[in-house]
Design a protein around this motif. Structure first.
Motif, PDB file in Angstrom:
ATOM      1  N   ALA A  10     -74.642  74.058  25.420  1.00  0.00           N
ATOM      2  CA  ALA A  10     -75.218  74.779  25.242  1.00  0.00           C
ATOM      3  C   ALA A  10     -75.728  75.443  26.581  1.00  0.00           C
ATOM      4  O   ALA A  10     -76.218  74.427  27.483  1.00  0.00           O
ATOM      5  N   LEU A  11     -75.841  76.717  26.903  1.00  0.00           N
ATOM      6  CA  LEU A  11     -76.203  77.505  28.062  1.00  0.00           C
ATOM      7  C   LEU A  11     -76.741  78.844  27.642  1.00  0.00           C
ATOM      8  O   LEU A  11     -76.091  79.446  27.141  1.00  0.00           O
ATOM      9  N   ALA A  12     -77.802  79.049  28.325  1.00  0.00           N
ATOM     10  CA  ALA A  12     -78.306  80.461  28.216  1.00  0.00           C
ATOM     11  C   ALA A  12     -78.768  80.973  29.485  1.00  0.00           C
ATOM     12  O   ALA A  12     -79.270  80.039  30.580  1.00  0.00           O
ATOM     13  N   TYR A  13     -78.632  82.297  29.839  1.00  0.00           N
ATOM     14  CA  TYR A  13     -79.121  82.963  31.046  1.00  0.00           C
ATOM     15  C   TYR A  13     -80.491  83.749  30.277  1.00  0.00           C
ATOM     16  O   TYR A  13     -80.302  84.636  29.716  1.00  0.00           O
ATOM     17  N   GLY A  14     -81.545  83.133  31.044  1.00  0.00           N
ATOM     18  CA  GLY A  14     -82.777  83.828  30.704  1.00  0.00           C
ATOM     19  C   GLY A  14     -82.940  83.546  29.019  1.00  0.00           C
ATOM     20  O   GLY A  14     -82.943  82.376  29.014  1.00  0.00           O
ATOM     21  N   GLY A  15     -83.088  84.501  28.284  1.00  0.00           N
ATOM     22  CA  GLY A  15     -83.340  84.099  26.690  1.00  0.00           C
ATOM     23  C   GLY A  15     -82.090  84.508  26.074  1.00  0.00           C
ATOM     24  O   GLY A  15     -82.076  84.696  24.926  1.00  0.00           O
ATOM     25  N   THR A  16     -80.931  84.828  26.803  1.00  0.00           N
ATOM     26  CA  THR A  16     -79.661  85.014  26.332  1.00  0.00           C
ATOM     27  C   THR A  16     -78.668  84.047  26.233  1.00  0.00           C
ATOM     28  O   THR A  16     -78.281  83.168  26.988  1.00  0.00           O
ATOM     29  N   LYS A  17     -78.633  83.475  25.048  1.00  0.00           N
ATOM     30  CA  LYS A  17     -77.500  82.246  24.694  1.00  0.00           C
ATOM     31  C   LYS A  17     -75.990  82.513  25.103  1.00  0.00           C
ATOM     32  O   LYS A  17     -75.584  83.784  24.632  1.00  0.00           O
ATOM     33  N   ALA A  50     -66.628  72.943  36.011  1.00  0.00           N
ATOM     34  CA  ALA A  50     -66.357  72.578  37.423  1.00  0.00           C
ATOM     35  C   ALA A  50     -67.637  72.140  38.243  1.00  0.00           C
ATOM     36  O   ALA A  50     -67.707  71.883  39.181  1.00  0.00           O
ATOM     37  N   GLY A  51     -68.691  72.245  37.344  1.00  0.00           N
ATOM     38  CA  GLY A  51     -70.078  71.948  37.946  1.00  0.00           C
ATOM     39  C   GLY A  51     -70.826  73.031  38.719  1.00  0.00           C
ATOM     40  O   GLY A  51     -71.781  72.656  39.472  1.00  0.00           O
ATOM     41  N   LEU A  52     -70.403  74.239  38.649  1.00  0.00           N
ATOM     42  CA  LEU A  52     -71.179  75.329  39.030  1.00  0.00           C
ATOM     43  C   LEU A  52     -72.251  75.734  38.451  1.00  0.00           C
ATOM     44  O   LEU A  52     -73.200  76.429  38.958  1.00  0.00           O
ATOM     45  N   LEU A  53     -72.188  75.329  37.174  1.00  0.00           N
ATOM     46  CA  LEU A  53     -73.422  75.674  36.273  1.00  0.00           C
ATOM     47  C   LEU A  53     -73.773  74.403  35.433  1.00  0.00           C
ATOM     48  O   LEU A  53     -73.019  73.580  35.219  1.00  0.00           O
ATOM     49  N   ALA A  54     -75.118  74.166  35.266  1.00  0.00           N
ATOM     50  CA  ALA A  54     -75.373  73.038  34.652  1.00  0.00           C
ATOM     51  C   ALA A  54     -75.980  73.429  33.139  1.00  0.00           C
ATOM     52  O   ALA A  54     -76.734  74.533  33.049  1.00  0.00           O
ATOM     53  N   PRO A  55     -75.476  72.632  32.050  1.00  0.00           N
ATOM     54  CA  PRO A  55     -75.708  73.037  30.913  1.00  0.00           C
ATOM     55  C   PRO A  55     -77.318  72.850  30.606  1.00  0.00           C
ATOM     56  O   PRO A  55     -77.707  71.752  30.933  1.00  0.00           O
ATOM     57  N   ASP A  56     -77.748  73.451  29.571  1.00  0.00           N
ATOM     58  CA  ASP A  56     -78.887  73.113  29.177  1.00  0.00           C
ATOM     59  C   ASP A  56     -78.953  72.101  28.113  1.00  0.00           C
ATOM     60  O   ASP A  56     -79.910  71.216  28.056  1.00  0.00           O
ATOM     61  N   ARG A  57     -77.670  71.978  27.434  1.00  0.00           N
ATOM     62  CA  ARG A  57     -77.563  70.532  26.682  1.00  0.00           C
ATOM     63  C   ARG A  57     -76.107  70.345  26.781  1.00  0.00           C
ATOM     64  O   ARG A  57     -75.281  71.205  26.851  1.00  0.00           O
ATOM     65  N   GLY A  58     -75.545  69.118  26.228  1.00  0.00           N
ATOM     66  CA  GLY A  58     -74.348  68.780  26.030  1.00  0.00           C
ATOM     67  C   GLY A  58     -73.849  67.937  27.223  1.00  0.00           C
ATOM     68  O   GLY A  58     -74.256  67.497  28.252  1.00  0.00           O
ATOM     69  N   GLN A  59     -72.255  67.678  27.287  1.00  0.00           N
ATOM     70  CA  GLN A  59     -71.911  66.747  28.253  1.00  0.00           C
ATOM     71  C   GLN A  59     -70.420  67.352  28.571  1.00  0.00           C
ATOM     72  O   GLN A  59     -69.798  67.978  27.901  1.00  0.00           O
ATOM     73  N   VAL A  60     -70.081  67.030  29.846  1.00  0.00           N
ATOM     74  CA  VAL A  60     -68.991  67.411  30.541  1.00  0.00           C
ATOM     75  C   VAL A  60     -68.175  65.938  30.837  1.00  0.00           C
ATOM     76  O   VAL A  60     -68.676  65.069  31.572  1.00  0.00           O
ATOM     77  N   LEU A  61     -67.113  65.746  30.237  1.00  0.00           N
ATOM     78  CA  LEU A  61     -66.170  64.450  30.652  1.00  0.00           C
ATOM     79  C   LEU A  61     -65.003  64.618  31.325  1.00  0.00           C
ATOM     80  O   LEU A  61     -64.031  65.497  30.652  1.00  0.00           O
ATOM     81  N   ILE A  62     -64.509  63.747  32.194  1.00  0.00           N
ATOM     82  CA  ILE A  62     -63.255  64.065  32.855  1.00  0.00           C
ATOM     83  C   ILE A  62     -62.782  62.569  32.860  1.00  0.00           C
ATOM     84  O   ILE A  62     -63.230  61.645  33.505  1.00  0.00           O
ATOM     85  N   GLY A  63     -61.536  62.487  32.211  1.00  0.00           N
ATOM     86  CA  GLY A  63     -61.013  61.208  32.191  1.00  0.00           C
ATOM     87  C   GLY A  63     -61.804  60.053  31.502  1.00  0.00           C
ATOM     88  O   GLY A  63     -61.801  58.982  31.815  1.00  0.00           O
TER      89      GLY A  63
END
Length: 341
Positions: A10-17, A50-63
């Motif tokens: 989950a990721l939002a810019y300001g109040g916009t999901k 890529a790690g250029l944005l941090a999510p508000d919630r959730g996970q990123v997995l590589i390998g």
């Protein structure tokens, strides 16, 4: 080999999901296309991977490793942007070797790997040139070479062909496919172009409204969409509501034979190229509203019993038809898809 997984992002810019419960898997050693219209969140998802944005919630997995909080340079993913972003004062060879120099690799190793990657990407002999001396296609090849020379676990490509003309796009598609097969690198390519996604990828994930609407082999999504929204995105414009009993559906066009049994209220979808001219099973008489010549096909908009049908026929089969004409056509049972739900 390493795969990429985004879990419930989950990721939002300001109040916009922008992304909401976004989950995607790019299998190890495969090329996956993330497809969607502008504003659907696909580039945001790529930047999150890529790690250029941090999510508000959730996970990123590589390998299988959770890299959600790992800096971009340490997570094993490299990104190629729409624009090549080459350093103008460096030669092509210096640009391609830049990442290896940042990793403080020996000069002999850098020279060897750069030469090999220039050869693989069709840029052999151009190493001394500067970016201003390269064509658009050569610059995009250089961006690919600069990324692949680092042997990333995952390569992320954000609309890499959007700035190229049709001929160069076809050439670059072939190159990306060849490089993926040769290196076995897990690749995730973002595109808004359906044909490009189908041509490039063994698996396509369609994002609509910040979520994955459907994922699978391109031919499966193309012919068997999961929802009306997915069907519309992939060019289906003919939808018929009715009630099915076994392999017959009662519709405004009359009873239609289905390829597989169904029960109760249904929505039938059929691709425009699957609506065939002339008599046949599930025959219909329609009135032509509009004929639009597209070069390789003619797009016909028709009315049958108040239902709008859209067909794509070879120009020879549509020759001589004018608005108002009475048209015989049929809807092959195998081409009628009962939309789930």
């Amino acid at each position: 080999m390493s795969g990429l997984e985004l879990r419930e992002i989950a990721l939002a810019y300001g109040g916009t999901k922008v992304l909401e419960s976004f989950s995607l898997t790019a299998e190890a050693g495969e090329l996956t296309a993330l497809l969607g219209p502008s504003g659907s969140g696909k580039s945001t998802a790529l930047r999150t991977a890529a790690g250029l944005l941090a999510p508000d919630r959730g996970q990123v997995l590589i390998g299988g490793r959770d890299v959600t909080d790992t800096p971009p340079e340490r997570r094993g993913a490299v990104m190629v942007f729409q624009s090549p972003h080459l350093f103008p004062r460096m030669t092509l060879a210096e640009n391609v070797g830049f990442g290896l120099r940042m990793r403080r690799r020996p000069a002999e190793e850098i020279a060897r790997k750069v030469d090999l990657m220039l050869e693989r990407t069709g840029l052999a002999g151009l190493g001394a040139r500067h970016p201003a001396e390269l064509s658009g296609g050569q610059a995009q090849r250089a961006a690919l070479a600069r990324a692949l020379v680092l042997a990333p676990e995952v390569l992320l490509l954000d609309e890499p062909l959007s700035s190229l003309d049709a001929g160069l796009r076809a050439e670059m598609r072939a190159l990306i496919r060849a490089l993926q097969r040769e290196t076995g690198t897990t690749m995730l390519v973002v595109t808004h172009d359906q044909a490009e996604a189908a041509a490039l990828a063994s698996r396509v994930a369609l994002t609509l409204g910040g979520r994955i609407a459907q994922a699978g082999p391109p031919e499966e999504i193309y012919a068997r969409p999961a929802t009306r929204e997915v069907a519309r995105f992939f060019g289906i414009e003919t939808f018929l509501t009715g009630t099915a009993t076994g392999q017959t559906a009662e519709t405004p066009l009359g009873p239609l034979t289905l390829a597989a049994p169904a029960e109760g209220p249904v929505t039938l979808a059929i691709r425009p190229e699957s609506i065939r001219p002339g008599p046949g099973e599930n025959g219909v008489t329609a009135r032509l509203l509009e004929a639009e010549y597209l070069g390789t096909a003619t797009r016909l908009t028709l009315d049958a019993a108040g239902q709008r049908l859209v067909a794509l026929w070879p120009p020879a089969e549509a020759a001589g038809l004018a608005p108002g004409a009475r048209v015989e056509l049929h809807l092959p049972p195998a081409a009628l898809w009962v939309l789930p739900g």
